[in-house]
Every structure is written in C-alpha cells, then in structure tokens.
Design an enzyme around this catalytic site. Sequence first.
Site, PDB file in Angstrom:
ATOM      1  N   GLU A 135      10.200  32.674 -26.163  1.00  0.00           N
ATOM      2  CA  GLU A 135       9.243  33.291 -27.080  1.00  0.00           C
ATOM      3  C   GLU A 135       9.813  34.515 -27.791  1.00  0.00           C
ATOM      4  O   GLU A 135      10.397  35.396 -27.175  1.00  0.00           O
ATOM      5  CB  GLU A 135       7.993  33.704 -26.304  1.00  0.00           C
ATOM      6  CG  GLU A 135       6.945  34.392 -27.168  1.00  0.00           C
ATOM      7  CD  GLU A 135       5.748  34.871 -26.365  1.00  0.00           C
ATOM      8  OE1 GLU A 135       4.768  35.313 -26.979  1.00  0.00           O
ATOM      9  OE2 GLU A 135       5.799  34.800 -25.122  1.00  0.00           O
ATOM     10  N   GLU A 158     -11.335  27.803 -28.379  1.00  0.00           N
ATOM     11  CA  GLU A 158     -10.161  28.233 -27.614  1.00  0.00           C
ATOM     12  C   GLU A 158     -10.571  29.069 -26.402  1.00  0.00           C
ATOM     13  O   GLU A 158      -9.732  29.723 -25.791  1.00  0.00           O
ATOM     14  CB  GLU A 158      -9.209  29.021 -28.519  1.00  0.00           C
ATOM     15  CG  GLU A 158      -8.639  28.181 -29.660  1.00  0.00           C
ATOM     16  CD  GLU A 158      -7.638  28.933 -30.515  1.00  0.00           C
ATOM     17  OE1 GLU A 158      -7.292  30.090 -30.148  1.00  0.00           O
ATOM     18  OE2 GLU A 158      -7.194  28.376 -31.526  1.00  0.00           O
TER      19      GLU A 158
END
Length: 203
Positions: A135, A158
Amino acid sequence: MNKQLGKDDVEVGSQEVCYDGFFRISKLTLRHRKFDGETTPWFTRELFQRGHAVGVLLYDRRIQRVALVEQFRIGALAREGSPWLHEIVAGMIDTAEGPREVAARECFEEAGVVVTGDQLIPICDYLVSPGGVDERFYLYCALVDLENVGGVFGLESEHEDIRLATYSIEEAQQLMASGGVDNSATIICLQWLLLNFASLGEK
C-alpha cells in the site's frame, strides 16, 4: 559494492495467490542481489496486497481549525484503548480515479465537504508498511470552510458510521500528544500542519 540496487536486482521465481477476498495475500518465491555483489538463496515472503489509499486533512485557515473523523477500526480491536479512532478523511483507490479524484469523493462521503482540485495541497506519499504490504498512501491538506460542519456520515453499503468533528490546532496537538491519534497518516498530516500552518496564511 557501491552500485545502487534496483528492481533489476530482484528475481521472482513464482507467485501464488493464497487468499483473494476484500484484500489479497500472495506468496512469492524470490532472490535478490546483496550489497556485497553476491545473490541470496531463494526464499519466500507473503505480500499483503491491500492497494493504494488517499488521506485528506480538512483545514480551515481562517478559523485555524481541523476536522477529524471518528470510526470503528478492526485493526484497533486489540488496542488497549477504544477501537474507535480519530483519523483524517481517507479511502482506497479502487477505481480508475486518480488520488485527487478519490480525495474529493471521500471528503464528500465521509465529511459532507465539497473539495475541488485547487483546494488540495500535496503533503507527501509513502509506503505504509513495506516489509510486507504494497500500500502507498497519498496525503493532502484541503483548504475548506469548516464553520458549520459536523455530524455523522459514511456509506451504509460499506458499513460506515463516521462522526466528524472540528478541533483547534491546539486541541488537535493535545489529542495527538495524549495518544488519542493512533495512526500514522493522521500523525503525519497534523505534524505537517504544525510545521506549515503559519505559511498557509488566512483566507
């Protein structure tokens, strides 16, 4: 050996996907050149392929206040304190959008704040945990009006439940010093602001 080592000095023998869900974990067999010019034996490493992310520090330079979100984080469940963390607005780059587009979208979804590209000041981008995670985090400061912001935001699809609140620079500094801010992206942004807020001026 004084040669700068690079990608050409790494040989990947195989790569196997071990898990492919919300995130992906791959197992790589590789070897690489060493500083003395020799080559390591073949070895294995697991790589957590999380993808890249964007974070935005919302700052009102006129009233010198920042806005932080507070939400539950699974990675903080074993934390001594609460697993609800104070953070900057953030989100994953999981579409064809670039970092700036994701920054603007997340500011609206998580904070109800409309941000345009010319309001975003790049802070830095960095590898979050390169020992095993791919990441890269792109950080910005958004110069916005925080006079009347606050409330609960997020996407139900979400499972987001995000509370937004504003803090003076001094309050944010105290929150960070007391351990109330417990994640690298937010610490980096607040430290950047402490170093640069005077040069940002007033609106």
